[in-house]
Scaffold this motif. Structure first.
Motif, PDB file in Angstrom:
ATOM      1  N   GLY A 113      18.290  31.747 -37.894  1.00 49.15           N
ATOM      2  CA  GLY A 113      17.598  30.995 -38.794  1.00 49.15           C
ATOM      3  C   GLY A 113      17.236  29.344 -38.550  1.00 49.15           C
ATOM      4  O   GLY A 113      18.153  28.731 -37.892  1.00 49.15           O
ATOM      5  N   THR A 114      16.160  28.915 -38.933  1.00 50.92           N
ATOM      6  CA  THR A 114      15.541  27.713 -38.535  1.00 50.92           C
ATOM      7  C   THR A 114      14.987  27.177 -40.047  1.00 50.92           C
ATOM      8  O   THR A 114      14.355  27.908 -40.752  1.00 50.92           O
ATOM      9  CB  THR A 114      14.533  27.389 -37.567  1.00 50.92           C
ATOM     10  N   GLN A 115      15.412  25.781 -40.351  1.00 50.56           N
ATOM     11  CA  GLN A 115      15.016  25.482 -41.828  1.00 50.56           C
ATOM     12  C   GLN A 115      13.826  24.755 -41.907  1.00 50.56           C
ATOM     13  O   GLN A 115      13.388  24.081 -40.991  1.00 50.56           O
ATOM     14  CB  GLN A 115      16.202  24.276 -42.263  1.00 50.56           C
ATOM     15  N   VAL A 116      13.065  25.281 -42.733  1.00 57.78           N
ATOM     16  CA  VAL A 116      11.684  24.681 -42.895  1.00 57.78           C
ATOM     17  C   VAL A 116      11.341  24.027 -44.396  1.00 57.78           C
ATOM     18  O   VAL A 116      11.804  24.669 -45.340  1.00 57.78           O
ATOM     19  CB  VAL A 116      10.587  25.650 -42.869  1.00 57.78           C
ATOM     20  N   THR A 117      11.191  22.883 -44.483  1.00 60.12           N
ATOM     21  CA  THR A 117      11.119  22.029 -45.708  1.00 60.12           C
ATOM     22  C   THR A 117       9.598  21.279 -45.689  1.00 60.12           C
ATOM     23  O   THR A 117       9.444  20.600 -44.815  1.00 60.12           O
ATOM     24  CB  THR A 117      12.268  21.034 -45.842  1.00 60.12           C
ATOM     25  N   VAL A 118       9.106  21.762 -46.804  1.00 60.95           N
ATOM     26  CA  VAL A 118       7.815  21.027 -47.100  1.00 60.95           C
ATOM     27  C   VAL A 118       8.017  20.285 -48.425  1.00 60.95           C
ATOM     28  O   VAL A 118       8.239  20.682 -49.599  1.00 60.95           O
ATOM     29  CB  VAL A 118       6.905  22.395 -47.272  1.00 60.95           C
ATOM     30  N   SER A 119       7.488  19.007 -48.087  1.00 65.47           N
ATOM     31  CA  SER A 119       7.378  17.934 -49.210  1.00 65.47           C
ATOM     32  C   SER A 119       5.941  17.839 -49.860  1.00 65.47           C
ATOM     33  O   SER A 119       5.177  18.209 -49.230  1.00 65.47           O
ATOM     34  CB  SER A 119       8.052  16.766 -48.841  1.00 65.47           C
ATOM     35  N   SER A 120       6.127  17.738 -51.268  1.00 66.60           N
ATOM     36  CA  SER A 120       4.902  17.814 -51.760  1.00 66.60           C
ATOM     37  C   SER A 120       4.216  16.240 -51.896  1.00 66.60           C
ATOM     38  O   SER A 120       5.021  15.262 -51.432  1.00 66.60           O
ATOM     39  CB  SER A 120       4.804  18.052 -53.253  1.00 66.60           C
TER      40      SER A 120
END
Length: 120
Positions: A113-120
């Motif tokens: 797994g690899t973390q993807v974080t999308v900020s608004s």
């Protein structure tokens, strides 16, 4: 068997990321491959799949037109190009190797797994 996913990170909404999954110990050129994701408190869900030779792909509805799965059999690597990312794409992304050549078979081997974080 090893599936090593990388390329995740923090990105603003509308941005892009490219995930890669390098594999070893599997017959990569004979295996369908897929990407799945799991958001906090939710189940792991299918995102995209590709058959053994790249001739057919499949996507979950929410990413169609934004994500593209591809593979390089010479490098035993599968990719997920993610464009126009949205906050709801935030999750841990996992690559998987399927039991057969087609994406109708079953995912049996998983990466870390690899973390993807999308900020608004």
């Amino acid at each position: 068997v090893q599936l090593q996913a990388y390329g995740g990170g923090l990105v603003q909404a509308g941005g892009s990321l490219r995930l890669s999954c390098a594999t070893s110990g599997i017959t990569f050129s004979g295996s369908a491959m897929g990407w799945f994701r799991q958001a906090p408190g939710k189940e792991r869900n299918f995102v995209a799949g590709i058959n053994y030779n790249g001739g057919r792909t499949s996507y979950t509805g929410s990413v169609k037109g934004r994500f593209t799965i591809s593979r390089d059999n010479a490098k035993s690597t599968v990719y997920l190009q993610m464009n126009n990312l949205k906050p709801e794409d935030t999750a841990v992304y996992y690559c998987a190797a399927y039991s057969g050549a087609l994406i109708t078979s079953t995912p049996v081997d998983w990466g870390q797994g690899t973390q993807v974080t999308v900020s608004s």
